[in-house]
Motif scaffolding. Structure first.
Motif, PDB file in Angstrom:
ATOM      1  N   ILE A  28      19.477  -4.118  35.454  1.00 44.38           N
ATOM      2  CA  ILE A  28      19.638  -5.407  34.783  1.00 44.38           C
ATOM      3  C   ILE A  28      18.699  -6.440  35.404  1.00 44.38           C
ATOM      4  N   PRO A  29      17.815  -7.032  34.604  1.00 42.21           N
ATOM      5  CA  PRO A  29      16.904  -8.052  35.140  1.00 42.21           C
ATOM      6  C   PRO A  29      17.681  -9.191  35.806  1.00 42.21           C
ATOM      7  N   LYS A  30      17.167  -9.661  36.920  1.00 45.79           N
ATOM      8  CA  LYS A  30      17.860 -10.717  37.671  1.00 45.79           C
ATOM      9  C   LYS A  30      17.642 -12.094  37.056  1.00 45.79           C
ATOM     10  N   GLU A  31      16.671 -12.221  36.181  1.00 46.81           N
ATOM     11  CA  GLU A  31      16.431 -13.507  35.521  1.00 46.81           C
ATOM     12  C   GLU A  31      15.841 -13.268  34.136  1.00 46.81           C
ATOM     13  N   GLY A  32      15.807 -14.336  33.340  1.00 47.56           N
ATOM     14  CA  GLY A  32      15.280 -14.238  31.980  1.00 47.56           C
ATOM     15  C   GLY A  32      16.348 -13.811  30.993  1.00 47.56           C
ATOM     16  N   GLY A  33      16.056 -13.987  29.711  1.00 47.44           N
ATOM     17  CA  GLY A  33      16.994 -13.612  28.663  1.00 47.44           C
ATOM     18  C   GLY A  33      17.244 -12.118  28.644  1.00 47.44           C
ATOM     19  N   VAL A  34      18.514 -11.730  28.597  1.00 49.26           N
ATOM     20  CA  VAL A  34      18.896 -10.317  28.575  1.00 49.26           C
ATOM     21  C   VAL A  34      19.971 -10.107  27.515  1.00 49.26           C
ATOM     22  N   LEU A  35      19.769  -9.084  26.688  1.00 55.14           N
ATOM     23  CA  LEU A  35      20.746  -8.705  25.669  1.00 55.14           C
ATOM     24  C   LEU A  35      21.339  -7.358  26.062  1.00 55.14           C
ATOM     25  N   LEU A  36      22.619  -7.359  26.446  1.00 51.11           N
ATOM     26  CA  LEU A  36      23.313  -6.119  26.777  1.00 51.11           C
ATOM     27  C   LEU A  36      23.919  -5.549  25.503  1.00 51.11           C
ATOM     28  N   CYS A  37      23.562  -4.313  25.151  1.00 54.84           N
ATOM     29  CA  CYS A  37      24.031  -3.680  23.908  1.00 54.84           C
ATOM     30  C   CYS A  37      24.894  -2.476  24.259  1.00 54.84           C
ATOM     31  N   SER A  38      26.190  -2.567  23.946  1.00 60.65           N
ATOM     32  CA  SER A  38      27.133  -1.524  24.364  1.00 60.65           C
ATOM     33  C   SER A  38      27.865  -0.897  23.179  1.00 60.65           C
ATOM     34  N   ASN A  39      28.326   0.358  23.391  1.00 61.36           N
ATOM     35  CA  ASN A  39      29.271   0.947  22.447  1.00 61.36           C
ATOM     36  C   ASN A  39      30.586   0.173  22.548  1.00 61.36           C
ATOM     37  N   HIS A  40      31.462   0.346  21.562  1.00 62.00           N
ATOM     38  CA  HIS A  40      32.663  -0.489  21.477  1.00 62.00           C
ATOM     39  C   HIS A  40      33.878   0.386  21.199  1.00 62.00           C
ATOM     40  N   ILE A  41      34.762   0.510  22.216  1.00 61.14           N
ATOM     41  CA  ILE A  41      35.938   1.369  22.049  1.00 61.14           C
ATOM     42  C   ILE A  41      37.268   0.637  22.217  1.00 61.14           C
ATOM     43  N   SER A  42      37.237  -0.589  22.772  1.00 61.77           N
ATOM     44  CA  SER A  42      38.486  -1.299  23.060  1.00 61.77           C
ATOM     45  C   SER A  42      38.247  -2.799  23.145  1.00 61.77           C
ATOM     46  N   VAL A  43      39.331  -3.557  22.989  1.00 69.91           N
ATOM     47  CA  VAL A  43      39.238  -5.007  23.177  1.00 69.91           C
ATOM     48  C   VAL A  43      38.913  -5.360  24.631  1.00 69.91           C
ATOM     49  N   LEU A  44      39.060  -4.400  25.525  1.00 66.41           N
ATOM     50  CA  LEU A  44      38.765  -4.617  26.939  1.00 66.41           C
ATOM     51  C   LEU A  44      37.287  -4.467  27.273  1.00 66.41           C
ATOM     52  N   ASP A  45      36.491  -4.026  26.316  1.00 65.22           N
ATOM     53  CA  ASP A  45      35.073  -3.744  26.575  1.00 65.22           C
ATOM     54  C   ASP A  45      34.278  -4.924  27.150  1.00 65.22           C
ATOM     55  N   ILE A  47      35.171  -7.178  29.162  1.00 61.74           N
ATOM     56  CA  ILE A  47      35.504  -7.256  30.586  1.00 61.74           C
ATOM     57  C   ILE A  47      34.804  -6.131  31.336  1.00 61.74           C
ATOM     58  N   THR A  48      34.899  -4.914  30.793  1.00 62.93           N
ATOM     59  CA  THR A  48      34.301  -3.743  31.446  1.00 62.93           C
ATOM     60  C   THR A  48      32.795  -3.914  31.611  1.00 62.93           C
ATOM     61  N   VAL A  49      32.139  -4.423  30.578  1.00 56.33           N
ATOM     62  CA  VAL A  49      30.686  -4.618  30.622  1.00 56.33           C
ATOM     63  C   VAL A  49      30.302  -5.708  31.626  1.00 56.33           C
ATOM     64  N   GLY A  50      31.121  -6.742  31.734  1.00 58.63           N
ATOM     65  CA  GLY A  50      30.724  -7.923  32.501  1.00 58.63           C
ATOM     66  C   GLY A  50      31.129  -8.038  33.947  1.00 58.63           C
ATOM     67  N   ILE A  51      32.217  -7.404  34.358  1.00 58.47           N
ATOM     68  CA  ILE A  51      32.754  -7.736  35.690  1.00 58.47           C
ATOM     69  C   ILE A  51      31.953  -7.171  36.858  1.00 58.47           C
ATOM     70  N   ARG A  52      31.089  -6.201  36.602  1.00 55.49           N
ATOM     71  CA  ARG A  52      30.297  -5.647  37.704  1.00 55.49           C
ATOM     72  C   ARG A  52      28.899  -6.265  37.787  1.00 55.49           C
ATOM     73  N   ILE A  53      28.647  -7.278  36.962  1.00 56.80           N
ATOM     74  CA  ILE A  53      27.333  -7.927  36.923  1.00 56.80           C
ATOM     75  C   ILE A  53      27.445  -9.326  37.534  1.00 56.80           C
ATOM     76  N   LYS A  54      26.472  -9.690  38.352  1.00 57.28           N
ATOM     77  CA  LYS A  54      26.519 -10.992  39.021  1.00 57.28           C
ATOM     78  C   LYS A  54      26.215 -12.147  38.075  1.00 57.28           C
ATOM     79  N   ARG A  55      25.374 -11.904  37.078  1.00 55.70           N
ATOM     80  CA  ARG A  55      25.029 -12.969  36.135  1.00 55.70           C
ATOM     81  C   ARG A  55      26.153 -13.178  35.111  1.00 55.70           C
ATOM     82  N   LYS A  56      26.260 -14.395  34.616  1.00 58.75           N
ATOM     83  CA  LYS A  56      27.265 -14.702  33.590  1.00 58.75           C
ATOM     84  C   LYS A  56      26.818 -14.135  32.250  1.00 58.75           C
ATOM     85  N   ILE A  57      27.748 -13.511  31.533  1.00 58.96           N
ATOM     86  CA  ILE A  57      27.450 -12.937  30.224  1.00 58.96           C
ATOM     87  C   ILE A  57      28.251 -13.677  29.164  1.00 58.96           C
ATOM     88  N   LYS A  58      27.588 -14.003  28.062  1.00 58.12           N
ATOM     89  CA  LYS A  58      28.255 -14.662  26.941  1.00 58.12           C
ATOM     90  C   LYS A  58      28.411 -13.665  25.788  1.00 58.12           C
TER      91      LYS A  58
END
Length: 196
Positions: A28-45, A47-58
């Motif tokens: 994951i790039p430490k700076e600049g615009g980043v689009l994380l594209c994930s599969n989707h299996i649960s309403v918890l996704d 959280i799962t995608v974001g909690i291990r990353i230091k940068r804030k995800i919207k």
């Protein structure tokens, strides 16, 4: 501060409840615009995608959720923004592009709705990627959210979109969508991050 507190709290909960393991987060790039594209299996996704990353995800979230007492203000503080049912509005598109062009990070589920296996992808992720110039990082969530069974989140290397920028607009969107989903499926299958 609130985001960091929630991320730390949820990281601890998910480590115990789902034995969440992250692989490839160095992609994951430490700076600049980043689009994380994930599969989707649960309403918890998200959280799962974001909690291990230091940068804030919207993330985009269903507009109805913002009307729910307590939940609405919380997800707003966490950086979520509304999208209406039945399609992405001009306002949502504008917000997404602004986030990415401002060098922030956004998460999206190309399939749109939840699937146990990768379903047909919509074209929003590819459109945002091509129009914003943001780095595109494929993400695979592997597991079934059963308590105390291991869940994995795998971050692949950013996609190289150079070849697609030469194509006609519609053709490029189709090709990028296929590329994103094939990388996600590959990681689901192998359990390893994709490489460039």
């Amino acid at each position: 501060m609130f985001y960091e507190f929630c991320r730390g709290l949820l990281r601890g909960i998910f480590a115990v409840a789902y034995r969440l393991e992250a692989t490839g987060d160095e992609n994951i790039p430490k700076e600049g615009g980043v689009l994380l594209c994930s599969n989707h299996i649960s309403v918890l996704d998200p959280i799962t995608v974001g909690i291990r990353i230091k940068r804030k995800i919207k993330f985009m979230a269903k507009a109805e959720l913002f009307k729910v007492p307590v939940l609405g203000p919380i997800i707003t503080k966490l950086g979520a923004f509304p999208v209406k049912r039945g399609g992405v509005s001009k306002e949502s598109i504008k917000t997404s592009l602004t986030i990415l062009r401002n060098g922030e990070m956004m998460g999206i589920f190309p399939e749109g709705t939840r699937h146990s296996d990768s379903g047909a992808a919509k074209k929003g992720a590819a459109t945002f990627a091509l129009r914003s110039g943001a780095a595109v990082v494929p993400v695979a969530i592997v597991g079934d959210y059963k308590l105390f069974r291991k869940m994995r989140v795998i971050y692949g290397a950013p996609l190289d979109l150079t070849e697609f920028k030469e194509m006609e607009s519609g053709e490029a969107v189709e090709a990028v969508t296929d590329n994103i989903m094939s990388r996600i499926r590959e990681m689901q299958k192998t359990g390893k991050p994709t490489v460039k």
